[in-house]
Design an enzyme around this catalytic site. Structure first.
Site, PDB file in Angstrom:
ATOM      1  N   HIS A 127       0.122  14.924   3.305  1.00 33.35           N
ATOM      2  CA  HIS A 127      -0.646  14.071   3.223  1.00 33.35           C
ATOM      3  C   HIS A 127      -0.428  13.127   1.898  1.00 33.35           C
ATOM      4  O   HIS A 127      -0.234  12.022   1.651  1.00 33.35           O
ATOM      5  CB  HIS A 127      -2.271  14.291   3.158  1.00 33.35           C
ATOM      6  CG  HIS A 127      -3.139  13.255   3.133  1.00 33.35           C
ATOM      7  ND1 HIS A 127      -3.786  12.545   4.135  1.00 33.35           N
ATOM      8  CD2 HIS A 127      -3.663  12.560   1.971  1.00 33.35           C
ATOM      9  CE1 HIS A 127      -4.504  11.828   3.656  1.00 33.35           C
ATOM     10  NE2 HIS A 127      -4.532  11.919   2.484  1.00 33.35           N
ATOM     11  N   GLU A 128      -0.432  13.794   0.987  1.00 26.53           N
ATOM     12  CA  GLU A 128      -0.301  13.438  -0.671  1.00 26.53           C
ATOM     13  C   GLU A 128       1.215  12.986  -0.755  1.00 26.53           C
ATOM     14  O   GLU A 128       1.419  11.885  -1.390  1.00 26.53           O
ATOM     15  CB  GLU A 128      -0.639  14.286  -1.751  1.00 26.53           C
ATOM     16  CG  GLU A 128      -2.026  14.723  -1.645  1.00 26.53           C
ATOM     17  CD  GLU A 128      -2.902  13.693  -1.912  1.00 26.53           C
ATOM     18  OE1 GLU A 128      -2.719  12.614  -2.618  1.00 26.53           O
ATOM     19  OE2 GLU A 128      -4.098  13.844  -1.342  1.00 26.53           O
TER      20      GLU A 128
ATOM     21  N   HIS B 181       1.413   9.400   0.629  1.00 20.70           N
ATOM     22  CA  HIS B 181       1.042   8.448  -0.701  1.00 20.70           C
ATOM     23  C   HIS B 181       1.974   8.152  -1.449  1.00 20.70           C
ATOM     24  O   HIS B 181       2.282   6.996  -1.908  1.00 20.70           O
ATOM     25  CB  HIS B 181      -0.227   8.873  -1.438  1.00 20.70           C
ATOM     26  CG  HIS B 181      -1.420   8.948  -0.348  1.00 20.70           C
ATOM     27  ND1 HIS B 181      -1.906   7.913   0.294  1.00 20.70           N
ATOM     28  CD2 HIS B 181      -2.487   9.932  -0.090  1.00 20.70           C
ATOM     29  CE1 HIS B 181      -2.985   8.208   0.785  1.00 20.70           C
ATOM     30  NE2 HIS B 181      -3.389   9.456   0.627  1.00 20.70           N
TER      31      HIS B 181
END
Length: 447
Positions: free
Chosen positions: A19-20, A23
C-alpha cells in the site's frame, strides 16, 4: 499460536508495505521527494540510503509509512521546495493518495488470479443440513434445496449465497428462491430484521442453521477420555438406536445427548458390519443461565456421496483465472461499499467490524489450511484495506482526496480551521471504530 502470529505479521507487512509502496512509486513519478520508506514502526534497526530515500526496517511489524518532503511538517530547504508534496498541483496529490488503495485492489486481483490458476474448488449452493429450530428451519429450508437467488440476485456458489443472506438479514426480509430436491421452485423467507436474533447471527459469524454438508450418523471423531471413548465407541462407528428407539438423523442424536446430562443411555451401533451395544452417560455441563446440557464427546462425519455432488473442482486457464480474480475483486469491493453504507445508515450492526485479533485468528487458520487459502485471505483483506482507505474520513486517504478535490475546484485550499475540525472528526471516528473492533474481538474470543 506461532503459525497465527507469523501469518498475521506476514499479512500486515505484505499488504501495508505494498500500500505504501503505491504511494511511494506515484510520488516519485510526480516529482515529489521521498525522504523515508519504512517497513514497520518505531526506531529503525536497519537503514540503507538509496538516492534521496532512506529505506528502513523498524521493530513494530504493524504497518509502514512513506515520509515525503512537506512544508506543513517542518522547515524545508529552499532547493527542495519544488519537490514538496504540498506544493504540487491537487491532481498530482490526488494521484499520489489514491495510489495506495488502488495498489491494494490490484494486488487482490493478482492474488486471486494466482490462487485460481492453481485450481478452483467451489461449493455449489446446495443445502445439506438444516439445524432443527434454527432461523433457517423456521424459514422453511430443507436438506436438498438448491439456492437460486437471494433478493432477486442470482448466486452461483455457497459463499455468494451465504454472503448475500448475511449482508441483508439485519435491514430487511431476505427472500431466497430455491429449487427443491423434487425440482420445483419454492421461496424461503428469512425475516429477523430489527430483532436481537439478527445481532446474534453476526456474533456467530453469520450462522443461521444452514450448512452445505450432509452429516451422517457415522462418527467422524471421538474425543479421548470422553464418555463415548470410555463406552468403547470409535470413529467409523454408525449409531443406530438409543434405548430401543431407532434414530435416523444426527440432529436427533445431538438433541438426545444434549437433553440427557448424567443419564445412562443404551446405544446400539454398527462397526465393520457387526451390530453391537454399549452404554453412554453424557457429562453434565452448566450453561451461563444455569441450565444443564449433556455432552458425550463425539462429532459426525459428512456424507461423502453428497460431498461429491456439491463440490466442483476445475483448473481454469491463466487468462480465465485472472478474469475470475478481477470479477471476485469487483464483487467483494461492491459488497464492502454496500456494507459501509448500511453501517452509516444504521442498517448493519457494528458487530460486523473485526479487529486485529480476529484477523490474526483467520490468518492462522487459513495458513494452516494451505497456501491457496492463505493467498485468498490476503486478497480479501487487501480489498478491505483498499476500500476502507477510500472512505471520505479525514486521516484516511479518502479524506485527503476530499480535501484536494475541494482545493482543485475552489482554486485554493480549505481553511486551516475546517481541516483541523475534519482531522479531529476523523480521529474520533477511527478511535471509535478501533474500540468497537477490539470489543468485538474480545467478545468473540471469550463469548
Amino acid at each position: 499460536m506461532l503459525t497465527t502470529i507469523l501469518a498475521f505479521i506476514a499479512a500486515i507487512l505484505i499488504l501495508v508495505s505494498l500500500h505504501e509502496f503505491g504511494h511511494y512509486l506515484v510520488a516519485r513519478l510526480c516529482g515529489v521527494k521521498v525522504v523515508r520508506f519504512s517497513v514497520g514502526f518505531g526506531k529503525p534497526f536497519f537503514k540503507k540510503k538509496r538516492g534521496d530515500t532512506e529505506w528502513c526496517l523498524a521493530p513494530i511489524p504493524l504497518g509502514g509509512y512513506v515520509k515525503m518532503v512537506d512544508t506543513r511538517e517542518g522547515s524545508v530547504a529552499e532547493e527542495d521546495l519544488p519537490y514538496a508534496f504540498d506544493k504540487q498541483h491537487p491532481a498530482k496529490r490526488i494521484a499520489i493518495v489514491v495510489a495506495g488503495p488502488l495498489t491494494n485492489l490490484i494486488l487482490a486481483v493478482l492474488l486471486y488470479g494466482l490462487s485460481f490458476s492453481l485450481g478452483v474448488t467451489e461449493l455449489r449452493p446446495f443445502v445439506g443440513t438444516v439445524e432443527p429450530a434454527s432461523i433457517a428451519a423456521r424459514a422453511g429450508f430443507v436438506p436438498g434445496d438448491k439456492i437460486l437467488s437471494v433478493n432477486g440476485k442470482p448466486v452461483s456458489d455457497w459463499a455468494d449465497a451465504r454472503n448475500e443472506m448475511v449482508l441483508n438479514l439485519e435491514s430487511s426480509e431476505v427472500k431466497v428462491a430455491v429449487q427443491t430436491a423434487s425440482g420445483q421452485t419454492a421461496a424461503r423467507n428469512i425475516n429477523i430484521a430489527g430483532t436481537p436474533e439478527a445481532d446474534q447471527v453476526i456474533k456467530q459469524q453469520g450462522y443461521i442453521g444452514l450448512m452445505p454438508w450432509k452429516i451422517t450418523n457415522t462418527l467422524g471423531e471421538v474425543v479421548a477420555g470422553s464418555p463415548a471413548d470410555k463406552a468403547g465407541l470409535k470413529a467409523g462407528d454408525t449409531l443406530l438406536a438409543a434405548d430401543g428407539r431407532a434414530i435416523h438423523s444426527w440432529s436427533e442424536w445431538a438433541v438426545l445427548f444434549r437433553n440427557s446430562p448424567g443419564k445412562k443411555l443404551n446405544i446400539e451401533y454398527s462397526r465393520d458390519g457387526q451390530v453391537a451395544e454399549t452404554q453412554v452417560r453424557p457429562n453434565s455441563e452448566e450453561l451461563p443461565d444455569g441450565a444443564l446440557i449433556g455432552k458425550v464427546g463425539v462429532a459426525p462425519s459428512d456424507d461423502k456421496a453428497w460431498h461429491e455432488t456439491i463440490t466442483h473442482h476445475y483448473t481454469p486457464s491463466i487468462g480465465e483465472a485472472f478474469q475470475m480474480g478481477w470479477n471476485k475483486t469487483v464483487n467483494y469491493s461492491v459488497m464492502t461499499v454496500k456494507f459501509f453504507g448500511k453501517l452509516v445508515t444504521g442498517q448493519a450492526s457494528l458487530s460486523h467490524i473485526s479487529g486485529p485479533v480476529t484477523i490474526a485468528d483467520i490468518a492462522g487458520k487459513t495458513a494452516a489450511h494451505g497456501f491457496q487459502s492463505y493467498v485468498e485471505f490476503l486478497a480479501l483483506v487487501s480489498i478491505s484495506l483498499g476500500i476502507m482507505n477510500l472512505l471520505p474520513v479525514p486521516v484516511l486517504d479518502g479524506g485527503h482526496l476530499v480535501y484536494y478535490a475541494a482545493e482543485w475546484i475552489r482554486g485554493k485550499p480549505l481553511s486551516e480551521r475546517i481541516q483541523a475540525i475534519g482531522l479531529r472528526f476523523g480521529l474520533a471516528v477511527m478511535l471509535l471504530m478501533m474500540m468497537v473492533a477490539f470489543f468485538n474481538d474480545i467478545t468473540r474470543l471469550f463469548g
